[in-house]
Design an enzyme around this catalytic site. Structure first.
Site, PDB file in Angstrom:
ATOM      1  N   ASP A 171       0.816  -1.221   0.000  1.00  0.00           N
ATOM      2  CA  ASP A 171       0.000   0.000   0.000  1.00  0.00           C
ATOM      3  C   ASP A 171       0.851   1.273   0.000  1.00  0.00           C
ATOM      4  OD1 ASP A 171       0.776  -0.486   2.629  1.00  0.00           O
ATOM      5  OD2 ASP A 171      -1.000   0.476   3.467  1.00  0.00           O
ATOM      6  N   THR A 222       3.156  -8.338  -1.392  1.00  0.00           N
ATOM      7  CA  THR A 222       3.532  -8.203   0.027  1.00  0.00           C
ATOM      8  C   THR A 222       3.092  -9.465   0.749  1.00  0.00           C
ATOM      9  OG1 THR A 222       2.932  -7.135   2.115  1.00  0.00           O
ATOM     10  CG2 THR A 222       1.413  -6.799   0.317  1.00  0.00           C
ATOM     11  N   ASP A 241       2.011  -9.588   3.614  1.00  0.00           N
ATOM     12  CA  ASP A 241       0.988  -9.274   4.619  1.00  0.00           C
ATOM     13  C   ASP A 241      -0.453  -9.473   4.144  1.00  0.00           C
ATOM     14  OD1 ASP A 241       3.089  -8.497   6.279  1.00  0.00           O
ATOM     15  OD2 ASP A 241       3.046  -6.445   5.519  1.00  0.00           O
TER      16      ASP A 241
HETATM   17  P1  ADP Z   1       5.004  -1.212   0.981  1.00  0.00           P
HETATM   18  O1  ADP Z   1       4.859  -0.746  -0.423  1.00  0.00           O
HETATM   19  O2  ADP Z   1       5.506  -2.619   1.080  1.00  0.00           O
HETATM   20  O3  ADP Z   1       3.770  -0.923   1.815  1.00  0.00           O
HETATM   21  P2  ADP Z   1       6.337   1.091   2.273  1.00  0.00           P
HETATM   22  O4  ADP Z   1       5.149   1.456   3.087  1.00  0.00           O
HETATM   23  O5  ADP Z   1       7.664   1.123   2.915  1.00  0.00           O
HETATM   24  O6  ADP Z   1       6.214  -0.378   1.645  1.00  0.00           O
HETATM   25  O7  ADP Z   1       6.347   2.047   1.004  1.00  0.00           O
HETATM   26  C1  ADP Z   1       7.347   1.950   0.006  1.00  0.00           C
HETATM   27  C2  ADP Z   1       7.750   3.314  -0.460  1.00  0.00           C
HETATM   28  O8  ADP Z   1       6.624   3.977  -1.043  1.00  0.00           O
HETATM   29  C3  ADP Z   1       8.214   4.261   0.648  1.00  0.00           C
HETATM   30  O9  ADP Z   1       9.555   4.069   1.002  1.00  0.00           O
HETATM   31  C4  ADP Z   1       8.003   5.615  -0.025  1.00  0.00           C
HETATM   32  O10 ADP Z   1       9.065   5.895  -0.919  1.00  0.00           O
HETATM   33  C5  ADP Z   1       6.730   5.383  -0.849  1.00  0.00           C
HETATM   34  N1  ADP Z   1       5.577   5.868  -0.084  1.00  0.00           N
HETATM   35  C6  ADP Z   1       4.981   5.313   0.987  1.00  0.00           C
HETATM   36  N2  ADP Z   1       3.982   6.083   1.460  1.00  0.00           N
HETATM   37  C7  ADP Z   1       3.959   7.181   0.674  1.00  0.00           C
HETATM   38  C8  ADP Z   1       3.183   8.377   0.653  1.00  0.00           C
HETATM   39  N3  ADP Z   1       2.204   8.589   1.528  1.00  0.00           N
HETATM   40  N4  ADP Z   1       3.465   9.307  -0.319  1.00  0.00           N
HETATM   41  C9  ADP Z   1       4.436   9.098  -1.227  1.00  0.00           C
HETATM   42  N5  ADP Z   1       5.208   7.998  -1.249  1.00  0.00           N
HETATM   43  C10 ADP Z   1       4.986   7.049  -0.324  1.00  0.00           C
END
Ligand code: ADP
Length: 321
Positions: free
Chosen positions: A103, A126, A128
């Site tokens: 997400d 993921t 999860d």
């Molecule tokens: P996942 O995609 O597995 O949920 P993360 O939550 O770490 O992993 O998100 C991956 C990357 O996506 C973050 O390191 C960031 O670069 C980007 N990202 C996450 N949330 C936001 C947001 N609210 N706005 C812009 N980019 C985001």
């Protein structure tokens, strides 16, 4: 559309490589070029890219992790960071982008889709399973099977020593891994963030130990506090006067060779993500619901909450001893 970029972002998940392979091969089959972007949004901002041909994705379908590597990239959450990414996309003449992630990745992807003309397609990868718009995410099945193998092994020791074990599994804020590994592993109890409190649990465990049970396995979802299972074990000691053992499975659940289910799902969704771009769809995640490909607006993938299956929750409760 001539050139499609692909990146993997956020937590790695088994099946990412199978998905990259499917994206690349569908891109090439449609006469386009495929560009691998290294280290997620970090590599995108830095313009760290490599051309991918059919051979570059040979012999990766069985490998865990991601051949493109991944990252968490705080800079991408800022407009300045995304402006750098947009510049790099323009310089590389990329007109379509496939994002593999969870997400967080899609939050960033939705912003990017609004700020530039590059078409964007997402694939939920993921362990999860916490993404709305798909029954299962790529990597979840492998993680459940890894947790299950550990639970089976721990049961041998629990039986031999007549012990109560708490096994903590991953799942971010959700109980998907806990629920499925708990049912498959025959857990006596399963604690998920969705079910919340543990009051009834102590009553049920006390009764079953009074009725002669000598060992038990309680699967606990880590929720937003990895390691909180030690506090639950202490509660067991205080309330039941029973010694227990805690096993935190942690990152062993993230790696490993993907299961057949994850490889097929990853291949199907990776290919569908490219087909979506070719159909002119941008800003959507491709998922699989009841065996059909479905498209969900990126903003809904985190804006709507995916609930645990009530049927599986009832089943876990029915089958627990
Ligand atoms: P996942 O995609 O597995 O949920 P993360 O939550 O770490 O992993 O998100 C991956 C990357 O996506 C973050 O390191 C960031 O670069 C980007 N990202 C996450 N949330 C936001 C947001 N609210 N706005 C812009 N980019 C985001």
């Amino acid at each position: 559309m001539k050139r499609i970029g692909i990146l993997t972002s956020g937590g790695d998940a088994p099946g990412m490589n199978a998905c990259i392979r499917a994206v690349v091969r569908n891109v090439l089959d449609n006469g386009m070029e495929s560009i691998g972007i290294k280290r997620g949004y970090t590599g995108l901002i830095e313009g760290d890219m490599v051309a991918l041909d059919r051979k570059s994705v040979a012999n990766v379908i069985h490998r865990g992790g991601t051949m493109l590597e991944t990252s968490r990239c705080p800079e991408f959450t800022t407009p300045e960071g995304r402006a750098k990414a947009i510049k790099a996309l323009k310089e590389a003449e990329i007109d379509g982008l496939v994002l593999l992630g969870g997400d967080g990745t899609f939050r960033g992807g939705a912003l990017l889709a609004n700020e530039c003309s590059v078409s964007i397609s997402g694939v939920p990868t993921t362990i999860d399973n916490d993404v709305y718009g798909t029954d299962y995410t790529v990597g979840f099945d492998t993680a459940v099977n890894t947790a299950l193998e550990a639970i089976d092994r721990i049961r041998d020791t629990a039986l031999s020593h007549e012990r109560l074990f708490f096994v903590e599994v991953m799942g971010h804020h959700t109980g998907f891994i806990a629920l499925e590994s708990g049912i498959a592993g025959g857990a006596e109890e399963t604690i998920t963030p969705e079910t919340g409190n543990t009051d009834d649990l102590w009553t049920r465990l006390r009764e079953s130990f009074e009725h002669g049970k000598k060992s038990a396995i309680v699967v606990v979802a880590e929720g937003d506090q990895p390691g909180h299972t030690f506090a639950i074990a202490q509660e067991a000691k205080d309330k039941l006067k029973i010694e227990s053992r805690v096993c935190i499975l942690g990152h062993v659940q993230r790696g490993g060779s993907p299961t057949a289910h994850d490889r097929v799902l990853a291949s199907n969704l990776g290919s569908a993500a490219v087909s979506a771009l070719l159909k002119g769809k941008s800003g959507y995640m491709v998922g699989q619901v009841k065996n059909e490909i479905v498209y969900t607006a990126l903003a809904h993938t985190w804006g709507k909450k995916k609930a645990l299956s009530t049927r599986l929750e009832e089943l876990a409760s029915l089958l627990s001893a």
